[in-house]
Design an enzyme around this catalytic site. Structure first.
Site, PDB file in Angstrom:
ATOM      1  N   CYS A  90       0.839  -1.193   0.000  1.00 41.35           N
ATOM      2  CA  CYS A  90       0.000   0.000   0.000  1.00 41.35           C
ATOM      3  C   CYS A  90       0.876   1.246   0.000  1.00 41.35           C
ATOM      4  O   CYS A  90       2.101   1.172   0.006  1.00 41.35           O
ATOM      5  CB  CYS A  90      -0.921   0.015   1.219  1.00 41.35           C
ATOM      6  SG  CYS A  90      -0.034   0.099   2.787  1.00 41.35           S
ATOM      7  N   CYS A  93       3.586   1.639   2.586  1.00 42.98           N
ATOM      8  CA  CYS A  93       4.835   0.915   2.309  1.00 42.98           C
ATOM      9  C   CYS A  93       5.778   1.765   1.461  1.00 42.98           C
ATOM     10  O   CYS A  93       6.995   1.730   1.643  1.00 42.98           O
ATOM     11  CB  CYS A  93       4.539  -0.397   1.583  1.00 42.98           C
ATOM     12  SG  CYS A  93       3.518  -1.543   2.515  1.00 42.98           S
ATOM     13  N   ASP A 489      10.090  26.060 -33.061  1.00 41.16           N
ATOM     14  CA  ASP A 489      11.229  26.361 -33.923  1.00 41.16           C
ATOM     15  C   ASP A 489      10.751  26.164 -35.364  1.00 41.16           C
ATOM     16  O   ASP A 489       9.773  25.450 -35.605  1.00 41.16           O
ATOM     17  CB  ASP A 489      12.379  25.407 -33.586  1.00 41.16           C
ATOM     18  CG  ASP A 489      13.509  25.511 -34.582  1.00 41.16           C
ATOM     19  OD1 ASP A 489      13.990  26.627 -34.813  1.00 41.16           O
ATOM     20  OD2 ASP A 489      13.892  24.464 -35.135  1.00 41.16           O
ATOM     21  N   ASP A 691      14.188  20.958 -32.397  1.00 39.93           N
ATOM     22  CA  ASP A 691      14.904  19.752 -32.798  1.00 39.93           C
ATOM     23  C   ASP A 691      16.421  19.883 -32.747  1.00 39.93           C
ATOM     24  O   ASP A 691      17.121  18.872 -32.820  1.00 39.93           O
ATOM     25  CB  ASP A 691      14.495  19.339 -34.215  1.00 39.93           C
ATOM     26  CG  ASP A 691      15.036  20.301 -35.275  1.00 39.93           C
ATOM     27  OD1 ASP A 691      15.093  21.521 -34.988  1.00 39.93           O
ATOM     28  OD2 ASP A 691      15.400  19.839 -36.366  1.00 39.93           O
ATOM     29  N   ASP A 695      18.168  24.707 -29.882  1.00 39.81           N
ATOM     30  CA  ASP A 695      16.864  24.764 -29.218  1.00 39.81           C
ATOM     31  C   ASP A 695      16.918  24.257 -27.781  1.00 39.81           C
ATOM     32  O   ASP A 695      15.950  24.439 -27.030  1.00 39.81           O
ATOM     33  CB  ASP A 695      15.834  23.921 -29.991  1.00 39.81           C
ATOM     34  CG  ASP A 695      15.590  24.450 -31.389  1.00 39.81           C
ATOM     35  OD1 ASP A 695      15.526  25.680 -31.541  1.00 39.81           O
ATOM     36  OD2 ASP A 695      15.472  23.632 -32.320  1.00 39.81           O
TER      37      ASP A 695
END
Length: 797
Positions: A90, A93, A489, A691, A695
């Protein structure tokens, strides 16, 4: 690498590694920095072993010491460790395991995933794994490092047989309750009830006693403790009532104790089966790796285990086989099914020279692939690691749940005691008081609380991977639904990233000389515009002289010497800064059409003069305009952030329907643009899609960074989400998936809290029997997991 770090508990000593020291002055700087940390009484640094030993009269915080060393200009190497943890039941724990791990010297952080049964530990490099395992063993949770066997779904046969045996023993105890509905008296004698209930209580229920005792010994509570207390109370009450009337037929509660244990164990068995289903996406990714590969060598073909594959090996892949590693196609043509890697449903044509990914399914052709990445460095292996990390990490909402769970079990015990006392003081009698207290204990559902968030996140991240969205940071997936501004971009993100040189014009000299000198200056560059220029020169069979002293200026261009002349390839912005006259009608017309324009300029004395201009065209991706339209339909604002000339950037924005343009932005300034968007009170959360290396700062600065997998590794390492296809439409899909996952988490949390908020008061008021309460508790975990699994049916709209 760091060496071993350990703490001597008796004298509060911590040894930690330090990287980057070169001389005695470095030693002094590190010692001085460590001595400034509050609580440190002594610090000694050994240059030869690259270790710092710190003493303190109180427990030491490795994070504070590491921060002090880093502020002094040195590094403290770290490592990531993953442990398979058994015995967690649970949310309580989860807290106990994390606290036990964080007490181990050298551990910086620990995150536990209840649904996966794993712990991710960030520690000082050299922190031994066996120390972590020993700490968890002391806390009552056996642990071990993951192996191939432990990654496979565990067998549930034994658990199922135990539940079935317990059900057979409990069934005769339940039948009298059914008989009462029809006016039949089928009650068994007390001796038979005891004989049937005792094996269930102390054999099938043994795990609750063991785990509950370990929790008590550690000064905390969990679900096992609640079940052990509740069923023991019912069992003990039955013994007391039987002893009081040994020859009579008193109403006993052996059936309550036995049935609760059987129902809870049944719930745990169903829960384990459901948990394994949440890992199906990860298992499917692992299964993409073939066990062997066919290597072509001087002596012919040979079949080798995948572990023996090496870089540069030429691998034969027959139709219907999966590629064993990343590589370059050197022979043959085919179509590859990359759907499990990129989410692209249609096979992709591949021919010699194309890059291919391990795990892809070969279609109709016999091909030969020269390996470029093997083992843990393949794209598939990296995807598996990312999914594993994302599934193990905690979403921000889970941290709130964990804090609730820490006080949940003690609070339930207090409510049970108060309910029992209340009924007893009200004159209901000891029997009624104990039964109602038992009902409170067994209806409490800490398991459902602990599973609500991680189960949904595990299914969601696996689903995202299948759809082509890799999650590096679960927080990014949670925040994606709050995004109100998406910044893009341009080159390689909204456009194909394959610019072509479409026009050029010499202002001094002839056009061929302009192209030749521009190509010579850029011959060694990997920039897409540079490749377009050199390709155009090669197509026209121009002889390019060698360039000397070539140096790049980030976001501006590059400079060097060609035939003794100082030349620069410059953006319009850089040319303007240098005082070059760029006001030519033809170049302006090209920019107005959305073309990117660069200038070849030559130094004459102390000034720079334009030799001519070059215009580049890069077509927008097929789905770019539709993606922008879908974002607008969802009420989001779009921004184009580009280093290109304003006229060119605005032309692309008009074509795609983008709201705002931030043009002529240098790479170092993209992060500032994102920060300004975040500071705008109208903006809300900001996402950045890019990409390239340039960036990366902007991706890190955004609330949510999305990197195209067609770009650079730096961008993907910085972004929270990676789009495995070069398709802007995945931005919308990631947003919709974020909404679906958060909605599922909220549903799970609602049901988990509802069981407790409604069930505990009803049990305390005597409106629920322990049997019904136990059934409700078992149902809570199963229903939460079943609801999370429904997420796997999600499809984008």
């Amino acid at each position: 690498m760091m060496s071993r770090s350990m703490l001597q508990p008796m004298n509060q000593t911590l040894t930690l590694p330090v990287a980057g020291m070169t001389c005695a002055s470095c030693v002094a700087r590190v010692e001085k920095a460590l001595k400034k940390v509050p609580g440190v009484t002594a610090a000694r640094v050994n240059l030869a072993t690259e270790q710092a030993t710190v003493e303190s009269a109180a427990p030491l915080d490795p994070s504070a010491l590491g921060a002090a060393i880093e502020q002094a200009g040195y590094d403290v190497p770290e490592q990531q460790l993953k442990l398979q943890v058994d015995g967690m039941t649970c949310a309580s724990c989860v807290g106990r395991v994390e606290r036990a791990l964080k007490k181990v010297p050298g551990v910086l952080s620990a995150a536990v995933n209840l649904a996966a049964g794993t712990a991710e530990v960030r520690a000082l490099a050299g922190t031994p794994a066996d120390t972590l395992v020993a700490a968890l063993d002391r806390a009552g949770y056996p642990a071990h490092l993951p192996t191939a066997d432990s990654e496979a779904p565990p067998r549930a046969d034994r658990e199922g047989w135990l539940v079935a045996a317990g059900a057979l023993l409990a069934l005769p105890l339940v039948l009298p309750m059914v008989g009462d509905l029809f006016g039949r008296h089928w009650m068994l004698p007390a001796l038979w009830q005891w004989l049937l209930a005792t094996p269930v209580q102390f054999v099938l229920g043994a795990r609750f006693y063991r785990a509950g005792w370990k929790a008590l010994r550690a000064g905390s509570g969990n679900m096992d403790l609640l079940v052990a207390l509740g069923t023991s109370a019912a069992y003990g009450l039955s013994l007391w009532l039987w002893a009081r009337e040994p020859d009579g037929m008193p109403h006993l509660y052996f059936e309550s104790a036995a049935v609760v244990i059987v129902l809870v164990r049944l719930g745990k068995w169903l829960e384990a089966r459901a948990k394994r289903r949440t890992l199906q996406a990860l298992d499917a990714l692992r299964e993409l790796r073939p066990d062997t590969a066919t290597v072509r060598g001087p002596d012919g073909e040979r079949r080798v285990p995948l572990a023996e594959l090496r870089l540069g090996d030429e691998v034969l892949v027959r139709p219907g086989e999966r590629l064993p590693a990343d590589g370059t196609l050197v022979e043959g043509r085919t179509h590859l099914d990359e759907s499990m890697l990129t989410g692209e449903s249609l096979p992709v044509a591949r021919e010699p020279g194309d890059a291919v990914a391990g795990g892809a399914l070969n279609g109709e052709g016999l091909i030969v692939v020269r390996t470029t990445a093997v083992g843990a460095e393949t794209q598939l292996a990296r995807i598996v690691r990312l999914v594993e990390t994302a599934q193990a990490a905690k979403a921000p909402i889970q941290q709130t749940v964990d804090r609730v769970a820490e006080v949940f079990v003690p609070a339930v015990v207090v409510v049970a005691v108060l309910a029992g006392l209340g009924w007893w003081l009200a004159g209901a009698g000891l029997e009624t008081a104990v039964v109602n207290a038992v009902a409170v204990l067994v209806i409490a559902c800490p398991c459902a609380l602990g599973l609500a968030t991680p189960a949904a996140m595990m299914v969601g991240t696996g689903l995202a991977a299948r759809r082509g969205v890799l999650v590096r940071d679960p927080q990014a997936l949670e925040l994606m639904r709050q995004v109100r501004v998406v910044a893009f971009d341009k080159t390689g993100t909204l456009t194909e990233g394959r610019p072509q040189l479409v026009a050029w014009q010499a202002l001094a000299g002839d056009d061929a000389a302009l192209l030749r000198d521009a190509a010579a200056l850029q011959a060694g560059s990997e920039h897409p515009l540079a490749r377009a220029v050199t390709q155009a020169a090669q197509d026209r069979e121009l002889t390019m002289p060698a360039a000397k002293g070539v140096r790049a200026e980030a976001g501006r261009g590059l400079e060097g010497e060609v035939d003794g002349r100082a030349l620069r390839i410059a953006s319009t912005r850089w040319a303007d800064e240098l005082g070059v006259d760029t006001a030519t009608a033809a170049a302006g017309a090209a920019q107005a059409e959305g073309r990117s324009v660069s200038w070849l300029i030559e130094r004459q004395g102390t000034t720079w003069t334009a030799r001519g201009w070059l215009a580049f065209g890069d077509e927008p991706r097929a789905s770019a305009a539709a993606t922008i339209g879908r974002l607008h339909a969802a009420g989001l604002r779009t921004v184009l952030v580009s280093g290109d000339h304003r006229a060119a950037a605005e032309a692309v924005a008009r074509r795609l329907g983008i709201d705002e343009v931030r043009a002529e932005v240098l790479p170092a300034d993209k992060a500032a643009v994102v920060a300004a968007l975040k500071a705008d009170t109208r903006a809300g959360r900001v996402a950045m899609v890019g990409d390239g290396i340039n960036d990366a700062p902007a991706l890190a600065a955004a609330d949510v960074g999305l990197a195209m997998a067609t770009g650079t590794d730096v961008a993907m390492a910085t972004a929270g989400l990676t789009l495995m296809r070069g398709d802007p439409a995945l931005v919308v899909e990631a947003m919709q998936l974020s909404h679906a996952i958060v909605r599922k988490i909220r549903q799970n949390l609602f049901w988990a809290f509802a069981y407790n908020v409604v069930g505990i008061p009803l049990a305390a008021l005597g409106l629920l029997s322990p049997v019904v309460a136990g059934a409700a508790m078992a149902l809570s975990s199963v229903s939460v997991l079943a609801n999370a699994l429904l997420l796997s049916r999600w499809r984008p709209s």
